[in-house]
Design a protein around this motif. Sequence first.
Motif, PDB file in Angstrom:
ATOM      1  N   HIS A   3       0.872  -1.189   0.174  1.00  0.00           N
ATOM      2  CA  HIS A   3       0.171   0.193  -0.224  1.00  0.00           C
ATOM      3  C   HIS A   3       0.848   1.253  -0.009  1.00  0.00           C
ATOM      4  O   HIS A   3       2.094   1.214   0.450  1.00  0.00           O
ATOM      5  CB  HIS A   3      -0.962   0.018   1.367  1.00  0.00           C
ATOM      6  CG  HIS A   3      -1.780  -1.069   1.314  1.00  0.00           C
ATOM      7  ND1 HIS A   3      -2.934  -1.142   0.830  1.00  0.00           N
ATOM      8  CD2 HIS A   3      -1.742  -2.352   1.857  1.00  0.00           C
ATOM      9  CE1 HIS A   3      -3.739  -2.328   0.789  1.00  0.00           C
ATOM     10  NE2 HIS A   3      -2.935  -3.214   1.633  1.00  0.00           N
ATOM     11  N   LEU A  32     -12.623   4.347   8.504  1.00  0.00           N
ATOM     12  CA  LEU A  32     -13.233   3.646   7.432  1.00  0.00           C
ATOM     13  C   LEU A  32     -13.734   4.753   6.602  1.00  0.00           C
ATOM     14  O   LEU A  32     -13.644   4.738   5.282  1.00  0.00           O
ATOM     15  CB  LEU A  32     -14.397   2.633   7.915  1.00  0.00           C
ATOM     16  CG  LEU A  32     -14.170   1.490   8.392  1.00  0.00           C
ATOM     17  CD1 LEU A  32     -15.244   0.864   9.057  1.00  0.00           C
ATOM     18  CD2 LEU A  32     -13.745   0.662   6.980  1.00  0.00           C
ATOM     19  N   ALA A  35     -10.942   6.184   4.694  1.00  0.00           N
ATOM     20  CA  ALA A  35     -10.594   5.289   3.605  1.00  0.00           C
ATOM     21  C   ALA A  35     -11.221   5.512   2.267  1.00  0.00           C
ATOM     22  O   ALA A  35     -10.665   5.240   1.278  1.00  0.00           O
ATOM     23  CB  ALA A  35     -10.613   4.040   3.911  1.00  0.00           C
ATOM     24  N   SER A  40      -6.564   2.648  -2.371  1.00  0.00           N
ATOM     25  CA  SER A  40      -6.639   1.551  -1.790  1.00  0.00           C
ATOM     26  C   SER A  40      -5.813   1.541  -0.532  1.00  0.00           C
ATOM     27  O   SER A  40      -4.575   0.976  -0.475  1.00  0.00           O
ATOM     28  CB  SER A  40      -5.958   0.476  -2.682  1.00  0.00           C
ATOM     29  OG  SER A  40      -5.957  -0.835  -2.090  1.00  0.00           O
ATOM     30  N   PHE A  43      -4.756  -0.876   6.516  1.00  0.00           N
ATOM     31  CA  PHE A  43      -4.927  -0.429   7.786  1.00  0.00           C
ATOM     32  C   PHE A  43      -3.933  -1.167   8.944  1.00  0.00           C
ATOM     33  O   PHE A  43      -3.348  -2.144   8.654  1.00  0.00           O
ATOM     34  CB  PHE A  43      -6.413  -0.898   8.368  1.00  0.00           C
ATOM     35  CG  PHE A  43      -7.302  -0.211   7.447  1.00  0.00           C
ATOM     36  CD1 PHE A  43      -8.159   0.858   8.379  1.00  0.00           C
ATOM     37  CD2 PHE A  43      -7.987  -0.531   6.288  1.00  0.00           C
ATOM     38  CE1 PHE A  43      -9.039   1.519   7.540  1.00  0.00           C
ATOM     39  CE2 PHE A  43      -8.977   0.090   5.746  1.00  0.00           C
ATOM     40  CZ  PHE A  43      -9.539   1.369   6.447  1.00  0.00           C
ATOM     41  N   LEU A  65     -13.658  -3.680  10.986  1.00  0.00           N
ATOM     42  CA  LEU A  65     -13.258  -3.302   9.457  1.00  0.00           C
ATOM     43  C   LEU A  65     -13.670  -4.442   8.581  1.00  0.00           C
ATOM     44  O   LEU A  65     -14.132  -4.308   7.524  1.00  0.00           O
ATOM     45  CB  LEU A  65     -11.531  -3.186   9.366  1.00  0.00           C
ATOM     46  CG  LEU A  65     -11.066  -2.098  10.006  1.00  0.00           C
ATOM     47  CD1 LEU A  65      -9.492  -2.071  10.262  1.00  0.00           C
ATOM     48  CD2 LEU A  65     -11.551  -0.830   9.517  1.00  0.00           C
ATOM     49  N   ILE A  70     -13.339  -4.512   4.631  1.00  0.00           N
ATOM     50  CA  ILE A  70     -12.090  -4.526   4.415  1.00  0.00           C
ATOM     51  C   ILE A  70     -11.595  -5.815   4.402  1.00  0.00           C
ATOM     52  O   ILE A  70     -11.852  -6.947   5.272  1.00  0.00           O
ATOM     53  CB  ILE A  70     -11.508  -3.700   5.597  1.00  0.00           C
ATOM     54  CG1 ILE A  70     -11.952  -2.300   5.557  1.00  0.00           C
ATOM     55  CG2 ILE A  70     -10.015  -3.514   5.451  1.00  0.00           C
ATOM     56  CD1 ILE A  70     -12.003  -1.566   4.245  1.00  0.00           C
ATOM     57  N   ASP A  71     -10.617  -6.147   3.389  1.00  0.00           N
ATOM     58  CA  ASP A  71     -10.055  -7.560   3.483  1.00  0.00           C
ATOM     59  C   ASP A  71      -9.112  -7.662   4.428  1.00  0.00           C
ATOM     60  O   ASP A  71      -8.300  -7.019   4.852  1.00  0.00           O
ATOM     61  CB  ASP A  71      -9.219  -7.624   2.052  1.00  0.00           C
ATOM     62  CG  ASP A  71      -9.017  -8.994   1.689  1.00  0.00           C
ATOM     63  OD1 ASP A  71      -7.751  -9.492   2.169  1.00  0.00           O
ATOM     64  OD2 ASP A  71      -9.801  -9.912   1.162  1.00  0.00           O
ATOM     65  N   ASP A  74      -5.335  -6.591   4.242  1.00  0.00           N
ATOM     66  CA  ASP A  74      -5.225  -5.284   4.107  1.00  0.00           C
ATOM     67  C   ASP A  74      -5.091  -4.748   5.436  1.00  0.00           C
ATOM     68  O   ASP A  74      -4.768  -3.567   5.651  1.00  0.00           O
ATOM     69  CB  ASP A  74      -6.173  -4.425   3.528  1.00  0.00           C
ATOM     70  CG  ASP A  74      -6.263  -4.740   1.872  1.00  0.00           C
ATOM     71  OD1 ASP A  74      -5.251  -5.055   1.417  1.00  0.00           O
ATOM     72  OD2 ASP A  74      -7.312  -4.910   1.215  1.00  0.00           O
ATOM     73  N   ILE A  75      -5.192  -5.627   6.676  1.00  0.00           N
ATOM     74  CA  ILE A  75      -4.980  -4.950   8.066  1.00  0.00           C
ATOM     75  C   ILE A  75      -3.883  -5.682   8.679  1.00  0.00           C
ATOM     76  O   ILE A  75      -3.587  -6.937   8.809  1.00  0.00           O
ATOM     77  CB  ILE A  75      -6.396  -5.475   8.672  1.00  0.00           C
ATOM     78  CG1 ILE A  75      -7.527  -5.102   7.965  1.00  0.00           C
ATOM     79  CG2 ILE A  75      -6.267  -5.137  10.219  1.00  0.00           C
ATOM     80  CD1 ILE A  75      -8.955  -5.742   8.438  1.00  0.00           C
TER      81      ILE A  75
END
Length: 170
Positions: A3, A32, A35, A40, A43, A65, A70-71, A74-75
């Motif tokens: 990212h 959120l 975002a 993209s 987090f 999330l 949110i996938d 991605d966290i």
Amino acid sequence: MNHNERIAIFGSRVLEDGTPSGSLLRRTLGGLEAAKTMMSPGFFVTGGTSDERIPTEAAVMKDVLLENGIDASDILCDHDSKDTLASVLALHAQVSTSEHIFVCSDNYHVLRIVFLLFILGRKATPLWIVSGHTKTGVINWAYMWAREVVASVYDGVVLAWRRLTKGIST
């Protein structure tokens, strides 16, 4: 996933039933909302617990999330940090220096976090979220701002000393 932008959401209290406090939910929803204006973002959620009967602040934020689309990839999660300085150090260690950090917390708190990241040589942008002062009350809110001033000086000195004596890299 790589990212260019990372929204770092700093924890707050988890209620005894494992649900987010008003502050924790407001911070997560604020992240959120921010975002939505980014291409993209990834987090970073941070916050541990001293009560093993309840989930960590990071786990509760991650669940919110995920519930909002949110996938999981991605966290990034930090379940160990129990204070702001530890969370900042975890963020510094886990998030690539190529990512721009957006700090999401209560408005009285984001400036300390941005300041500490600056000491570490990291550029960060505060995200201003909906204030919780109406539920907290003016006196309590003023106390929180005053506490942040003192904590910023204290944490700043501690962090600068650690950089000098322990060689924390930038």
